[in-house]
Design a protein around this motif. Structure first.
Motif, mmCIF file in Angstrom:
data_model
loop_
_atom_site.group_PDB
_atom_site.id
_atom_site.type_symbol
_atom_site.label_atom_id
_atom_site.label_comp_id
_atom_site.label_asym_id
_atom_site.label_seq_id
_atom_site.Cartn_x
_atom_site.Cartn_y
_atom_site.Cartn_z
ATOM 1 N N ASP A 75 19.152 31.265 34.012
ATOM 2 C CA ASP A 75 18.019 31.787 34.776
ATOM 3 C C ASP A 75 18.260 31.758 36.282
ATOM 4 O O ASP A 75 17.468 32.314 37.033
ATOM 5 N N GLU A 76 19.325 31.102 36.733
ATOM 6 C CA GLU A 76 19.568 31.063 38.173
ATOM 7 C C GLU A 76 20.050 32.433 38.640
ATOM 8 O O GLU A 76 20.722 33.154 37.910
ATOM 9 N N PRO A 77 19.660 32.817 39.850
ATOM 10 C CA PRO A 77 20.030 34.153 40.339
ATOM 11 C C PRO A 77 21.539 34.288 40.552
ATOM 12 O O PRO A 77 22.243 33.297 40.772
ATOM 13 N N LEU A 78 22.013 35.510 40.459
ATOM 14 C CA LEU A 78 23.428 35.776 40.678
ATOM 15 C C LEU A 78 23.791 35.534 42.131
ATOM 16 O O LEU A 78 22.998 35.788 43.034
ATOM 17 N N ARG A 79 25.005 35.050 42.332
ATOM 18 C CA ARG A 79 25.484 34.829 43.703
ATOM 19 C C ARG A 79 25.929 36.168 44.278
ATOM 20 O O ARG A 79 26.779 36.837 43.715
ATOM 21 N N THR A 80 25.346 36.539 45.393
ATOM 22 C CA THR A 80 25.723 37.804 46.032
ATOM 23 C C THR A 80 26.110 37.591 47.480
ATOM 24 O O THR A 80 25.868 38.444 48.323
ATOM 25 N N GLU A 81 26.716 36.424 47.767
ATOM 26 C CA GLU A 81 27.185 36.210 49.131
ATOM 27 C C GLU A 81 28.327 37.169 49.424
ATOM 28 O O GLU A 81 28.965 37.705 48.518
ATOM 29 N N ALA A 82 28.605 37.349 50.678
ATOM 30 C CA ALA A 82 29.660 38.271 51.096
ATOM 31 C C ALA A 82 31.013 37.861 50.532
ATOM 32 O O ALA A 82 31.811 38.713 50.136
ATOM 33 N N VAL A 83 31.275 36.570 50.445
ATOM 34 C CA VAL A 83 32.573 36.103 49.929
ATOM 35 C C VAL A 83 32.765 36.550 48.479
ATOM 36 O O VAL A 83 33.835 37.005 48.086
ATOM 37 N N VAL A 84 31.724 36.432 47.680
ATOM 38 C CA VAL A 84 31.810 36.834 46.277
ATOM 39 C C VAL A 84 32.022 38.339 46.173
ATOM 40 O O VAL A 84 32.873 38.808 45.411
ATOM 41 N N LEU A 85 31.261 39.092 46.931
ATOM 42 C CA LEU A 85 31.371 40.547 46.860
ATOM 43 C C LEU A 85 32.724 41.043 47.369
ATOM 44 O O LEU A 85 33.315 41.965 46.796
ATOM 45 N N VAL A 86 33.240 40.427 48.419
ATOM 46 C CA VAL A 86 34.561 40.809 48.932
ATOM 47 C C VAL A 86 35.634 40.442 47.922
ATOM 48 O O VAL A 86 36.624 41.148 47.762
ATOM 49 N N GLY A 87 35.450 39.366 47.197
ATOM 50 C CA GLY A 87 36.400 38.982 46.164
ATOM 51 C C GLY A 87 36.399 39.934 44.978
ATOM 52 O O GLY A 87 37.431 40.144 44.336
ATOM 53 N N LEU A 88 35.252 40.518 44.683
ATOM 54 C CA LEU A 88 35.162 41.457 43.566
ATOM 55 C C LEU A 88 35.692 42.850 43.916
ATOM 56 O O LEU A 88 36.077 43.612 43.031
ATOM 57 N N ALA A 89 35.721 43.180 45.180
ATOM 58 C CA ALA A 89 36.160 44.516 45.598
ATOM 59 C C ALA A 89 37.597 44.823 45.186
ATOM 60 O O ALA A 89 37.853 45.901 44.638
ATOM 61 N N PRO A 90 38.571 43.938 45.401
ATOM 62 C CA PRO A 90 39.941 44.259 44.965
ATOM 63 C C PRO A 90 40.052 44.416 43.460
ATOM 64 O O PRO A 90 40.800 45.275 42.975
ATOM 65 N N ALA A 91 39.307 43.607 42.706
ATOM 66 C CA ALA A 91 39.366 43.734 41.249
ATOM 67 C C ALA A 91 38.876 45.105 40.801
ATOM 68 O O ALA A 91 39.483 45.747 39.928
ATOM 69 N N THR A 92 37.804 45.575 41.394
ATOM 70 C CA THR A 92 37.288 46.901 41.065
ATOM 71 C C THR A 92 38.278 47.990 41.462
ATOM 72 O O THR A 92 38.504 48.936 40.710
ATOM 73 N N SER A 93 38.882 47.836 42.611
ATOM 74 C CA SER A 93 39.850 48.831 43.075
ATOM 75 C C SER A 93 41.079 48.866 42.192
ATOM 76 O O SER A 93 41.606 49.940 41.875
ATOM 77 N N ILE A 94 41.568 47.696 41.773
ATOM 78 C CA ILE A 94 42.744 47.643 40.902
ATOM 79 C C ILE A 94 42.431 48.283 39.562
ATOM 80 O O ILE A 94 43.234 49.040 39.013
ATOM 81 N N ASP A 95 41.244 47.997 39.025
ATOM 82 C CA ASP A 95 40.853 48.580 37.739
ATOM 83 C C ASP A 95 40.756 50.098 37.837
ATOM 84 O O ASP A 95 41.251 50.823 36.964
ATOM 85 N N ALA A 96 40.133 50.597 38.882
ATOM 86 C CA ALA A 96 40.014 52.048 39.058
ATOM 87 C C ALA A 96 41.379 52.691 39.274
ATOM 88 O O ALA A 96 41.656 53.778 38.749
ATOM 89 N N ALA A 97 42.258 52.026 40.017
ATOM 90 C CA ALA A 97 43.603 52.570 40.240
ATOM 91 C C ALA A 97 44.389 52.615 38.936
ATOM 92 O O ALA A 97 45.106 53.594 38.656
ATOM 93 N N ALA A 98 44.266 51.570 38.124
ATOM 94 C CA ALA A 98 44.986 51.553 36.846
ATOM 95 C C ALA A 98 44.512 52.685 35.941
ATOM 96 O O ALA A 98 45.327 53.373 35.308
ATOM 97 N N ALA A 99 43.214 52.906 35.895
ATOM 98 C CA ALA A 99 42.696 54.005 35.081
ATOM 99 C C ALA A 99 43.120 55.353 35.645
ATOM 100 O O ALA A 99 43.507 56.255 34.905
ATOM 101 N N GLY A 100 43.066 55.481 36.959
ATOM 102 C CA GLY A 100 43.449 56.747 37.588
ATOM 103 C C GLY A 100 44.917 57.083 37.426
ATOM 104 O O GLY A 100 45.300 58.247 37.383
ATOM 105 N N ILE A 101 45.747 56.056 37.324
ATOM 106 C CA ILE A 101 47.180 56.297 37.151
ATOM 107 C C ILE A 101 47.528 56.562 35.693
ATOM 108 O O ILE A 101 48.323 57.438 35.387
ATOM 109 N N THR A 102 46.935 55.806 34.782
ATOM 110 C CA THR A 102 47.341 55.905 33.383
ATOM 111 C C THR A 102 46.688 57.061 32.627
ATOM 112 O O THR A 102 47.314 57.615 31.723
ATOM 113 N N LEU A 103 45.464 57.417 32.953
ATOM 114 C CA LEU A 103 44.815 58.499 32.197
ATOM 115 C C LEU A 103 45.571 59.825 32.241
ATOM 116 O O LEU A 103 45.691 60.488 31.215
ATOM 117 N N PRO A 104 46.105 60.258 33.378
ATOM 118 C CA PRO A 104 46.851 61.512 33.373
ATOM 119 C C PRO A 104 48.170 61.436 32.586
ATOM 120 O O PRO A 104 48.714 62.460 32.190
#
Length: 107
Positions: A47-76
């Motif tokens: 029930d505790e709220p999700l952590r949305t501090e800048a450090v957490v969000l900046v840490g998640l940004a590379p993971a999202t970018s890597i995932d999108a890059a992997a899909a963008g490279i492999t799908l074609p």
């Protein structure tokens, strides 16, 4: 001299990263898995709220970018029509989301 160093960095960095990129991905996934296990063993309060501090969000940004890059490279590279790949990905995502929703409600 600065231009030569910049050029060498831009040329050599991808080569150096290519040699260790699998280990970087492995370390990131192991870290995420260990954090999930620690959180499960600690019995954190859902029930505790999700952590949305800048450090957490900046840490998640590379993971999202890597995932999108992997899909963008492999799908074609897959010899499948794009409409079929997108339909399968959407269908599996919807099924997994529905299953998670049902399990979450019943738990």
């Amino acid at each position: 001299m600065a231009n030569a160093r910049s050029f060498m960095f831009r040329v050599l960095m991808p080569i150096a990263l290519a040699a260790i990129s699998l280990w970087i991905a492995f370390a990131l996934l192991v870290g995420i898995g260990l954090k999930m296990l620690v959180d499960a063993w600690r019995g954190t309060n859902p029930d505790e709220p999700l952590r949305t501090e800048a450090v957490v969000l900046v840490g998640l940004a590379p993971a999202t970018s890597i995932d999108a890059a992997a899909a963008g490279i492999t799908l074609p590279l897959i010899p499948v029509p794009p409409w079929l790949a997108l339909t399968l990905i959407g269908g599996v995502t919807a099924a997994c989301s529905a299953l998670g929703f049902i399990v979450g409600i019943t738990a």
